[in-house]
Design an enzyme around this catalytic site. Sequence first.
Site, short mmCIF file in Angstrom:
data_model
loop_
_atom_site.label_atom_id
_atom_site.label_comp_id
_atom_site.label_asym_id
_atom_site.label_seq_id
_atom_site.Cartn_x
_atom_site.Cartn_y
_atom_site.Cartn_z
CB CYS A 1 -5.63 -7.82 1.23
SG CYS A 1 -6.84 -8.63 0.30
CG PHE A 2 -1.28 -10.39 3.66
CD1 PHE A 2 -1.36 -10.68 4.95
CD2 PHE A 2 -1.83 -11.02 2.61
CE1 PHE A 2 -2.00 -12.04 5.26
CE2 PHE A 2 -2.35 -12.23 2.87
CZ PHE A 2 -2.65 -12.76 4.33
CB CYS A 3 -0.49 -3.49 3.40
SG CYS A 3 -1.39 -3.00 5.26
CG ASN A 4 0.60 -6.74 -2.28
OD1 ASN A 4 0.04 -6.35 -3.41
ND2 ASN A 4 1.70 -7.11 -2.31
CB THR B 1 -1.04 0.16 1.04
OG1 THR B 1 -1.74 -1.16 1.21
CG2 THR B 1 -1.81 1.46 1.14
#
Length: 832
Positions: free
Chosen positions: A377-380, A108
Site C-alpha cells: 500500500c506504499f505507506c498510503n 503515512t
Amino acid sequence: ISGITYLDHAGSALFPESLLKAFTDDLRNNVYGNPHSQNISSKLTHDTIEHVRYRILQHFHTTDEDYTIIFTSGCTAALKLVAEAFPWIPEGTKQPSSRFCYLTDSHTSVVGMRGITASMNVLSVPIKPKEILLSEENSLPAEEQNCTTPHLFSYPAQSNFSGTKYPLSWIQDIKSGKLRPIKIPGKWFVLLDAASYVSSSPLDLGVHQADFIPISFYKIFGFPTGLGALLVNNRIAPLLRKTYFGGGTAAAYLAGEDFYIPRRSIAERFEDGTVSFLDIIALKHGFDVLEKLTGGMEKIKQHTFALARYTYTVLSTLRYANGAPVVCIYSDTDFSNPDVQGPIINFNVLDENGDVVGFSEVDKMASLYNIHVRTGCFCNTGACQMHLDISNEDIQRNLKAGHVCGDDVDLVDGHPTGSVRISFGYMSSFEDAQTFLKFIIATRLSKSDAENAFQSSVTKLMRESVPDDHPSFNSMDKLSPIFHISDRELRKNSSATMTVNWQPPEAEAESIRAAVSETAVPTCKRGGKPITVTNIYLYPIKSCSAFEVTEWPVGNQGLLYDRNWMVVNQNGICITQKQEPRLCLVNPSIDLEQKVMVIQAEGMDPISVSLEENTGKEAVICESKVCSHRVKTYDCGEEIAGWFSLFLGRPCRLIRQSSDTKNRLHQKNTKGLTPATNISLSLVNEAQYLLINVASILELKEHISARLEEPLEIDELIRRFRANIVISAPESFEEEEWAEISIGALQFQVVGPCSRCQIICIDQQSGERNKEFLQSLSAARGRKTNFGIYLMNQPLHSSFPDILSVGSQVLPVLKENTEIQPPTSSEEKCSG
C-alpha cells in the site's frame, strides 16, 4: 548487477558513479570540521553548507528572502517538526481553535502528524480529493473573515500511490481564501508534501509559495540517504514554536536556571545538534551531476512521463483471448499530460476470470526476470482504500486475519490488500519499459497459439509506438555491481526512445538543424505597419542597471560590453538581483572614446574601470560559475571590490569575463546554425540578445494594473523585463511566432521564449519587490511565465563594425510551427 531492471524510482533514485567520485574527491582534497567551531576547517564547512542552502533554493527557483532551509534526517522528520512547531491554538481557549486538515491521499508520515496535534488538543480533519474541489462553497460571512486563528492544510504535490499531481494552484487559492478545506474562520497555511514530486518534476517556489515544503534528497539523487530538509516560508517562520533545544541552537542559556535564548537564524534554531555536514556537502555534487547528466528537471519530467505514458498505453490494451483485461490500473488520469500525472503506474494483475493475482506472486515472478518493483500500500492507506475500494471495516478485518502494513499477505478472502507499483526515474530507459511489458506478456499471455499471436501484435505495437530514429539522452538498462549508474552508460544512445519534447544530443541536433536550414523556405510576415526598434539597452555588469543607447556596436558576443562583468560573493558565486535587489541601483555607463566604464550609485563616489583587459600580475584568473556554466574570468582589483562591498554591505568582488571565450561557446537550441558556427556568450543566462515587444508590454500592463489596482508607467515595465532590444510590432505577442528576424544588415535566429523569474518583481528604479508582477504574468499567460524571445546572431566578418540602431526596421520570418520550444536549459531564463 548487469541485467537488473529497476522500477522503484519513487522509492529511491539510483546514484551515478560520478556523484560518488566527485564527493570522495572533495573529501580527499579538503578538511571539513564541525561547523560549530571557529577554526579554518570548520569555517570551510559552514560556508559550504551555506552555499548548499543557496543551491537548494536556486534549484526551487527562490531565495533566502522568501524561504529558510532547515536540514532534517528526511521528509518524515520535517513533517514531525512542522506538527510540533506550528502555532496551534488548542480547543477550550477564548479564540477559535486550529484545525489540521490533510488530503486522504497522503503518506503515512503526513497522517501521523495528527498524533502530535491530538496531544495538543487540536482537531484533525481528513479531506478526500473530491471534497477539496467543492470547497469553494465554504465561503465565510464577512464578520468571520478577519479571524487570525492559524490552520494547516497538507496535501501531496504528487501522490506516491498513483502519481496523480494535485494542482499547485491550490496553494494560493487556499492561502487567499478562495478555497477552504473546511468552513471555519481563520488564516490558512499550506504544507506541500513534495517528496515524491521533486524526484522527477521542477518545482517553482517563486510562483507556488507554499508555507512548508518537506523533501528527502535520496528521492532526487539516490545519495546521500538519511538527509532531508524543510523549506519554510519566511512569513510563517517567526511564528514557529520550539520546546527542546539541542547543541548549536542556543544563543545563550543557563544550566542552573530556566533561561534560554535561541539563535536568531531560523535554520540554526531548529537544527538540533550537529547537522550531517558531510552528507550536506554531497548534495552540492548531486546538483552538479544531475544538471550535467540530464539538463535539468524539466527534461527529467518529460523523459520519465514519456516512458510512463508509453507503458500505460501498452499495459492498458493487453487482453486475454476471451477479451478480459490483463491488468487493472489504478489512476485518476489517462496519462495524457505530465502536469497532472507523474511517472508512476499502479496496478494489479488479473487472471482470465477477472480475479486479482496477488501482488506477492507478481513480485516473485518479476524477481525471476530481474525486475525490481514495489508492492503493498506504499505507506498510503488512504489512496489504497480509495483505489482498491477497501472499507475501514476491511482494514480492521484484514488486521485480525494477520495482515499488517508491509507484509506479503496480498489477498484476504480473494480481495487484494495492496497492489503493484512501477515508477521511472531520469536513468530509466525505453528498454526498461519494454522489459517490463515483455515480462507481463510472457507470464500472462503465453498459454495458447491465439495468445502467442496476440503477443506478436502487441510486440508490433511496442515497436511502432516509439520512434527509433531519435536517440535517447541515456541508456540506463545496465547497472553496475553496486547498483548505481555508470556515467559512461549514460552517454550511450539507446536504440529507441519514447521521450516527448526530448532534445537529441547536441552534435546530432546541430546537424539536423543545419539540414533543416538548408531545405526550409522561410515565410516572411508581410503587410501591416512597419516594425521598428524603439529602445536599445545593454547591461555592462550582470544584474546591475541598464545603460540605454540609441546606437551601439555589435561584437561576437552580442552588444559590445553587454554583461562582460559580474559581482560575485566570497566563494566566487554570481550575485544577482534575486539575492541582492540593490544591484539595480548600480548604474554603469560605457564611454567608448575614453575607454572606461563609469559606475555610479546614490551615496557613493563614482568609480571607473578600464575597458582594456587587465593582463598584469594583479589579475586573478579563475573559473567562476554563472547559470550552471563555468566561465574564465579575472578579478578587477581591490578598489572596485571595496566599492561594491561597501555599497551592498557584504564582501563581494567585481570580475570580468576573459577574452578567451572558447570555454563558453553556445551549445543550446540554435536553429539554423551549422555545427561549425562558434557562437560565444558573455555572462548572459541563455542567449546573446533578449527582445521584447511594446504591444505585448501594453497588453500585460492592463492585467497587472487591474490586479494591483493602480496605474503603471510603461517605461517602468519595460525596464523590469531587462531586454536588449525593444520593438514596436502591431500585434501583442506576435514575436513568439517568429523563427528569424533581420534588423538592418544584421540577421538573428530566434532561440526560444524567455521564461521569467522573480527579477521582474523588482522595481529597477527603487529596488523594491512586488510579487504580484510574476503572479500577474503567470495569470495573464495561462500559467506560463514566458515573456520576450531570445536571439542569436553570427556577426558579419567585415572591416566595418556592425551597428544596431534605434529606428531600424525589423523584418520577421514566421515559423512553420507557431509554438516556440523553450531553450534546453533548466535554469530560469531571465536575462539577469
